[in-house]
Enzyme design. Structure first.
Site, PDB file in Angstrom:
ATOM      1  N   ASP A  13       2.745  -0.784   4.793  1.00 11.37           N
ATOM      2  CA  ASP A  13       2.234  -1.669   4.008  1.00 11.37           C
ATOM      3  C   ASP A  13       2.312  -3.235   4.378  1.00 11.37           C
ATOM      4  OD1 ASP A  13       0.739  -2.581   1.880  1.00 11.37           O
ATOM      5  OD2 ASP A  13       2.280  -2.181   0.269  1.00 11.37           O
ATOM      6  N   HIS A  30      -4.519  -5.471  10.373  1.00  7.16           N
ATOM      7  CA  HIS A  30      -4.696  -4.105  10.666  1.00  7.16           C
ATOM      8  C   HIS A  30      -4.625  -3.758  12.049  1.00  7.16           C
ATOM      9  CE1 HIS A  30      -5.375  -3.062   6.453  1.00  7.16           C
ATOM     10  NE2 HIS A  30      -6.485  -3.497   6.413  1.00  7.16           N
ATOM     11  N   LEU A 124       8.282  14.988  20.040  1.00  6.30           N
ATOM     12  CA  LEU A 124       7.883  14.293  18.784  1.00  6.30           C
ATOM     13  C   LEU A 124       6.603  14.999  18.039  1.00  6.30           C
ATOM     14  CD1 LEU A 124       8.386  12.068  16.504  1.00  6.30           C
ATOM     15  CD2 LEU A 124       7.168  10.429  17.900  1.00  6.30           C
TER      16      LEU A 124
HETATM   17  C1  FPP Z   1      -1.549  -1.414   4.243  1.00 10.15           C
HETATM   18  O1  FPP Z   1      -1.579  -2.597   4.113  1.00 10.15           O
HETATM   19  C2  FPP Z   1      -2.023  -0.757   5.467  1.00 10.15           C
HETATM   20  C3  FPP Z   1      -3.092   0.413   5.505  1.00 10.15           C
HETATM   21  C4  FPP Z   1      -3.849   0.398   4.264  1.00 10.15           C
HETATM   22  C5  FPP Z   1      -3.678   0.541   6.627  1.00 10.15           C
HETATM   23  C6  FPP Z   1      -2.672   1.155   7.628  1.00 10.15           C
HETATM   24  C7  FPP Z   1      -3.340   0.993   8.851  1.00 10.15           C
HETATM   25  C8  FPP Z   1      -2.862   0.643   9.973  1.00 10.15           C
HETATM   26  C9  FPP Z   1      -1.385   0.387  10.206  1.00 10.15           C
HETATM   27  C10 FPP Z   1      -3.662   0.642  11.332  1.00 10.15           C
HETATM   28  C11 FPP Z   1      -4.552   1.771  11.831  1.00 10.15           C
HETATM   29  C12 FPP Z   1      -3.662   3.036  11.836  1.00 10.15           C
HETATM   30  C13 FPP Z   1      -3.530   3.844  12.769  1.00 10.15           C
HETATM   31  C14 FPP Z   1      -2.812   4.921  12.888  1.00 10.15           C
HETATM   32  C15 FPP Z   1      -4.073   3.490  14.193  1.00 10.15           C
HETATM   33  P1  FPP Z   1      -2.466  -3.506   3.166  1.00 10.15           P
HETATM   34  O2  FPP Z   1      -3.944  -3.760   3.873  1.00 10.15           O
HETATM   35  O3  FPP Z   1      -2.406  -2.853   1.948  1.00 10.15           O
HETATM   36  O4  FPP Z   1      -1.591  -5.034   3.219  1.00 10.15           O
HETATM   37  P2  FPP Z   1      -1.624  -5.842   1.857  1.00 10.15           P
HETATM   38  O5  FPP Z   1      -0.613  -5.069   0.788  1.00 10.15           O
HETATM   39  O6  FPP Z   1      -0.688  -7.040   2.466  1.00 10.15           O
HETATM   40  O7  FPP Z   1      -2.966  -6.304   1.367  1.00 10.15           O
END
Ligand code: FPP
Length: 260
Positions: A13, A30, A124
């Site tokens: 997150d 992202h 892994l």
């Molecule tokens: C949460 O941050 C993150 C996500 C909803 C997506 C996670 C995705 C990635 C790490 C990149 C793509 C994944 C792979 C496996 C290649 P948020 O957007 O909710 O952050 P915020 O809470 O600060 O708004």
């Protein structure tokens, strides 16, 4: 003290806030987050962690603006296209859990291909949860159990029978769950599988969660006393009740963390 966890689960997150703090669009967060997936997978592989499960896209994430959803899908596709050859060479087995039927056909076929290409790897086990929800998983497992046991009723189902039909049936339950980004909740991640999991929350945003931060989480985990419903006295009088806490398996975090 505990040894390294065999299975680490992560709620990644804070990508959006990481970008916002730098006056950049959320999607840049992202992109940085996806780059960090690569670093943390490598770190876990070098440490000899056996299972790593990452929450990449929840069933609820479809509610985000369409351009953000499509950026996340694009990053997932790109990740599969750029990482699978290296995973194959590094002994990493990739699995994807979640309802993939909602994804574009190209993404679905890349996921299938990546799973096939890495199916024989054993070092892994990397599991990416995409369009995943813990409630979905449990409901799905109940339905699958009923289909496999048409002559039985729910009265005949026990916890092991249900767990055998979860999307994580081939994985041990995680001993450690890490959530970055400062929130302290499970957000419909591995609901069934985290009954005895140690929960570690950090304010670091996911793009900033580096190998040193992982080391800190592992150090925290090594200090936890895991009782599995028993009392302190039961566990200290009989270490066999918590075998992973024996002195012979103390982690050597200093020597073990050769992470680039
Ligand atoms: C949460 O941050 C993150 C996500 C909803 C997506 C996670 C995705 C990635 C790490 C990149 C793509 C994944 C792979 C496996 C290649 P948020 O957007 O909710 O952050 P915020 O809470 O600060 O708004």
């Amino acid at each position: 003290m505990n040894s390294y966890p065999q299975h680490i689960a992560v709620i990644m997150d804070g990508n959006g806030r990481w970008a916002k703090n730098r006056l950049m669009p959320r999607t840049v967060g992202h992109v940085k987050g996806a780059a960090n997936v690569r670093h943390i997978v490598k770190a876990c592989n070098e440490l000899g962690i056996s299972y790593l499960t990452l929450f990449a896209f929840s069933s609820e994430n479809w509610r985000r603006p369409a351009d953000e959803v499509s950026a996340l899908m694009g990053l997932f596709l790109q990740y599969l296209e750029s990482e699978v050859a290296e995973m194959k060479a590094a002994g990493i087995r990739l699995r994807v859990i979640g309802d993939r039927s909602a994804f574009a056909p190209l993404l679905q076929s890349r996921i299938d291909q990546a799973e096939q290409d890495t199916a024989h790897n054993t070092r892994l086990n990397l599991t990416i949860a995409a369009n995943y929800g813990g409630q979905w998983d449990v409901l799905n497992a109940m339905r699958a159990w009923q289909l496999a046991n048409p002559n039985k009723t729910l009265q005949d189902m026990d916890a092991d029978a249900l767990a055998a039909h979860l999307s994580t049936a081939d994985l041990p339950d995680p001993e450690l769950l890490i959530r970055t980004g400062g929130e302290s909740r499970i957000s419909n991640f591995l609901l069934w599988q985290t009954v005895y999991t140690e929960l570690y929350f950090t304010d670091l945003h996911w793009p900033d969660f580096d190998a040193a931060a992982l080391k800190k989480a592992l150090q925290w985990y090594s200090q936890r006393v895991r009782r599995f419903g028993r009392t302190d006295e039961q566990v200290s009088d009989n270490p066999a009740l918590a075998p992973e806490q024996s002195a012979s398996v103390l982690p050597d975090l200093g020597a073990g963390l050769k992470i680039s």
